[in-house]
Write a protein that holds these residues in place. Structure first.
Motif, PDB file in Angstrom:
ATOM      1  N   THR A   1      29.250  36.463  42.377  1.00 46.91           N
ATOM      2  CA  THR A   1      29.292  35.240  41.658  1.00 46.91           C
ATOM      3  C   THR A   1      28.733  35.103  40.481  1.00 46.91           C
ATOM      4  OG1 THR A   1      27.257  34.199  42.259  1.00 46.91           O
ATOM      5  CG2 THR A   1      29.030  34.242  44.019  1.00 46.91           C
ATOM      6  N   GLU A   2      29.353  33.952  39.724  1.00 45.29           N
ATOM      7  CA  GLU A   2      28.750  33.770  38.118  1.00 45.29           C
ATOM      8  C   GLU A   2      27.167  33.782  38.127  1.00 45.29           C
ATOM      9  OE1 GLU A   2      32.893  32.563  38.556  1.00 45.29           O
ATOM     10  OE2 GLU A   2      31.110  32.108  39.830  1.00 45.29           O
TER      11      GLU A   2
ATOM     12  N   ILE B   1      45.686  37.352  36.215  1.00 41.86           N
ATOM     13  CA  ILE B   1      44.990  37.343  35.288  1.00 41.86           C
ATOM     14  C   ILE B   1      45.222  36.736  33.949  1.00 41.86           C
ATOM     15  CG2 ILE B   1      43.644  38.508  33.589  1.00 41.86           C
ATOM     16  CD1 ILE B   1      42.419  39.415  36.310  1.00 41.86           C
ATOM     17  N   ALA B   2      46.556  36.779  33.508  1.00 39.86           N
ATOM     18  CA  ALA B   2      46.962  36.171  32.415  1.00 39.86           C
ATOM     19  C   ALA B   2      46.996  34.597  32.912  1.00 39.86           C
ATOM     20  CB  ALA B   2      48.395  36.631  31.930  1.00 39.86           C
ATOM     21  N   ARG B   3      47.647  34.194  33.816  1.00 41.24           N
ATOM     22  CA  ARG B   3      47.594  32.942  34.365  1.00 41.24           C
ATOM     23  C   ARG B   3      46.418  32.123  34.229  1.00 41.24           C
ATOM     24  NH1 ARG B   3      47.631  30.501  39.379  1.00 41.24           N
ATOM     25  NH2 ARG B   3      48.013  32.689  40.226  1.00 41.24           N
ATOM     26  N   ALA B   4      45.401  32.835  34.737  1.00 42.97           N
ATOM     27  CA  ALA B   4      43.757  32.564  34.810  1.00 42.97           C
ATOM     28  C   ALA B   4      43.273  32.120  33.453  1.00 42.97           C
ATOM     29  CB  ALA B   4      43.107  33.499  35.554  1.00 42.97           C
ATOM     30  N   TYR B   5      43.823  33.054  32.485  1.00 41.08           N
ATOM     31  CA  TYR B   5      43.496  32.781  31.205  1.00 41.08           C
ATOM     32  C   TYR B   5      43.927  31.604  30.332  1.00 41.08           C
ATOM     33  CZ  TYR B   5      41.525  37.807  30.887  1.00 41.08           C
ATOM     34  OH  TYR B   5      40.815  38.898  30.924  1.00 41.08           O
TER      35      TYR B   5
ATOM     36  N   ILE C   1      30.536  30.300  32.550  1.00 43.77           N
ATOM     37  CA  ILE C   1      31.328  31.590  32.708  1.00 43.77           C
ATOM     38  C   ILE C   1      32.066  31.526  34.198  1.00 43.77           C
ATOM     39  CG2 ILE C   1      30.635  33.926  33.531  1.00 43.77           C
ATOM     40  CD1 ILE C   1      28.026  33.619  31.869  1.00 43.77           C
ATOM     41  N   TYR C   2      33.273  32.365  34.349  1.00 46.70           N
ATOM     42  CA  TYR C   2      34.230  32.284  35.280  1.00 46.70           C
ATOM     43  C   TYR C   2      34.457  33.679  35.763  1.00 46.70           C
ATOM     44  CZ  TYR C   2      34.945  27.160  34.280  1.00 46.70           C
ATOM     45  OH  TYR C   2      34.745  25.889  34.107  1.00 46.70           O
TER      46      TYR C   2
ATOM     47  N   LEU D   1      36.283  29.167  39.642  1.00 50.40           N
ATOM     48  CA  LEU D   1      37.552  29.306  38.762  1.00 50.40           C
ATOM     49  C   LEU D   1      38.399  28.422  39.587  1.00 50.40           C
ATOM     50  CD1 LEU D   1      39.661  29.957  36.640  1.00 50.40           C
ATOM     51  CD2 LEU D   1      39.822  32.268  37.934  1.00 50.40           C
ATOM     52  N   THR D   2      38.531  28.373  40.763  1.00 51.97           N
ATOM     53  CA  THR D   2      39.536  27.580  41.677  1.00 51.97           C
ATOM     54  C   THR D   2      39.081  26.000  41.516  1.00 51.97           C
ATOM     55  OG1 THR D   2      40.090  29.589  42.969  1.00 51.97           O
ATOM     56  CG2 THR D   2      40.521  27.326  43.998  1.00 51.97           C
ATOM     57  N   ASN D   3      37.852  25.975  41.735  1.00 48.97           N
ATOM     58  CA  ASN D   3      37.475  24.515  41.809  1.00 48.97           C
ATOM     59  C   ASN D   3      37.664  23.963  40.461  1.00 48.97           C
ATOM     60  OD1 ASN D   3      36.408  25.008  44.280  1.00 48.97           O
ATOM     61  ND2 ASN D   3      34.196  25.160  43.576  1.00 48.97           N
ATOM     62  N   ASP D   4      37.645  24.422  39.086  1.00 46.63           N
ATOM     63  CA  ASP D   4      37.799  23.800  38.038  1.00 46.63           C
ATOM     64  C   ASP D   4      39.080  23.894  37.541  1.00 46.63           C
ATOM     65  OD1 ASP D   4      35.050  23.390  38.158  1.00 46.63           O
ATOM     66  OD2 ASP D   4      34.322  24.964  36.485  1.00 46.63           O
ATOM     67  N   THR D   5      39.869  24.932  37.819  1.00 46.66           N
ATOM     68  CA  THR D   5      41.174  25.196  37.366  1.00 46.66           C
ATOM     69  C   THR D   5      42.545  24.894  38.371  1.00 46.66           C
ATOM     70  OG1 THR D   5      41.472  27.416  37.404  1.00 46.66           O
ATOM     71  CG2 THR D   5      40.452  26.316  35.569  1.00 46.66           C
ATOM     72  N   GLY D   6      41.882  25.116  39.623  1.00 41.05           N
ATOM     73  CA  GLY D   6      43.037  25.220  40.684  1.00 41.05           C
ATOM     74  C   GLY D   6      43.715  26.801  40.771  1.00 41.05           C
ATOM     75  N   TRP D   7      43.276  27.715  40.139  1.00 41.96           N
ATOM     76  CA  TRP D   7      43.912  28.939  40.109  1.00 41.96           C
ATOM     77  C   TRP D   7      43.490  29.610  41.373  1.00 41.96           C
ATOM     78  CZ3 TRP D   7      41.831  34.054  40.894  1.00 41.96           C
ATOM     79  CH2 TRP D   7      42.663  34.900  40.596  1.00 41.96           C
ATOM     80  N   GLU D   8      44.535  30.487  41.738  1.00 46.05           N
ATOM     81  CA  GLU D   8      44.103  31.491  43.070  1.00 46.05           C
ATOM     82  C   GLU D   8      45.100  32.369  42.804  1.00 46.05           C
ATOM     83  OE1 GLU D   8      44.652  29.647  46.849  1.00 46.05           O
ATOM     84  OE2 GLU D   8      42.970  28.520  46.617  1.00 46.05           O
ATOM     85  N   PRO D   9      44.936  33.715  43.328  1.00 45.18           N
ATOM     86  CA  PRO D   9      45.917  34.927  43.025  1.00 45.18           C
ATOM     87  C   PRO D   9      46.950  34.615  44.069  1.00 45.18           C
ATOM     88  CG  PRO D   9      43.922  35.631  44.426  1.00 45.18           C
ATOM     89  CD  PRO D   9      43.608  34.162  43.659  1.00 45.18           C
TER      90      PRO D   9
END
Length: 308
Positions: free
Chosen positions: A129-130, A215-219, A231-232, A281-289
């Motif tokens: 984790t971070e 990865i690009a979508r996460a950025y 940090i994420y 990352l998921t909690n703050d942006t909704g991102w998932e692979p």
């Protein structure tokens, strides 16, 4: 975000990132290095600059930029041991030049600094984790830790800075020197009849692989929604061995090459297993692979087959 500046625009990740930004209605200004003067696809403006030259960097108009995604720099861990000063001066120096140029112009774009999941101590508890401990175990790692600390310094100067720690990227367009393109290239050579065997290194090591397009979508999401000074991790949350990678690629060919272990490709110091958590990352942006390993490998082998 209306306009985003991307350094390292002509690199493996840069090309996918620019596509991601453009498809989401964001105007992209790309900065490339070296002798690559060809404008990448989907870039609105493109400049080739020596980012180690403060005067060259000062020519960038930061007043027209809402965000900066800083990809440029040296990324080969093994090579850093023989060139420690080059890695320190390049990776930290480029970043300082970017911030100082923006300061001089009284501009304050939001910065996403790309660090690395390779910073974590190999003895840390999994998943990483971070909050997991980091270890300066290579000049490359030291340079990335330096980049993170410089970002926090410039946060104190008025910038909003987010730090990303991506784990292993894979996908179409990746150059040789990494397990997926190295094996894929050999499979395609076998298909063409120019090679009969595939040389591999340590396939037992398990790593956390994420498709470069995820990865690009996460950025993009981090630049838009990430919290300043945070940090994420960007990772899949799963560990996959080299055997899984090899078997997945072999399943996509009708060839039956002989598999041989190449001592030159072995890394005795390989950690048995590494994987991270993307929960923050998921909690703050909704991102998932979203892209499966099967899709990634199929796209990679299709990419290599299309090359001359």
């Amino acid at each position: 975000m209306k306009t985003v500046l991307v350094t390292g625009a002509n690199g493996f990740v840069g090309c996918h990132l620019i596509k991601e930004l453009s498809e989401n209605g964001i105007r992209v200004i790309g900065i490339g290095g070296g002798n690559n003067t060809e404008k990448p696809a989907n870039v609105d403006e493109y400049f080739v600059l020596d980012l180690m030259d403060p005067e060259a960097v000062s020519s960038i108009n930061f007043g027209d930029v809402d965000g900066v995604i800083h990809l440029a720099g040296l990324a080969a861990v093994e090579a850093s041991f023989g060139k420690p000063m080059l890695y320190m001066s390049t990776n930290i120096g480029i970043q300082v030049n970017l911030f100082e140029a923006a300061l001089a112009q009284k501009a304050s774009p939001r910065f996403l600094i790309i660090s690395s999941g390779n910073l974590y101590d190999s003895k840390a508890e999994l998943p990483l984790t971070e909050a997991s401990p980091v270890l300066a175990n290579s000049p490359y790692a030291v340079s990335k830790i330096g980049q993170e600390q410089m970002a926090l310094y410039y946060q104190s100067r008025g910038f909003e800075c987010i730090i990303a720690r991506p784990f292993n990227h894979i996908g179409p367009g990746q150059a040789l020197g990494f397990i997926v393109p190295d094996i894929t290239n050999q499979i395609v050579e076998v298909e063409k009849g120019t090679k009969q065997e595939i040389l591999v290194g340590n396939l037992d090591a398990e790593r956390d692989y994420t498709d470069v397009r995820d990865i690009a979508r996460a950025y993009r999401l981090l630049l838009e929604k990430g919290k300043p000074s945070e940090i994420y991790n960007i990772c899949s949350g799963q560990a996959r061995s080299g055997h899984i990678i090899l078997d997945g690629l072999l399943a996509l060919t009708e060839s039956t090459p002989e598999i041989k272990t190449d001592p030159a490709r072995m890394r005795p110091s390989d950690n048995p297993q590494v994987y991270g958590s993307h929960q923050k990352l998921t909690n703050d942006t909704g991102w998932e692979p979203t892209i499966t390993i099967e899709t990634t490998l199929a796209d990679v082998i299709a990419d290599w087959r299309s090359r001359d």
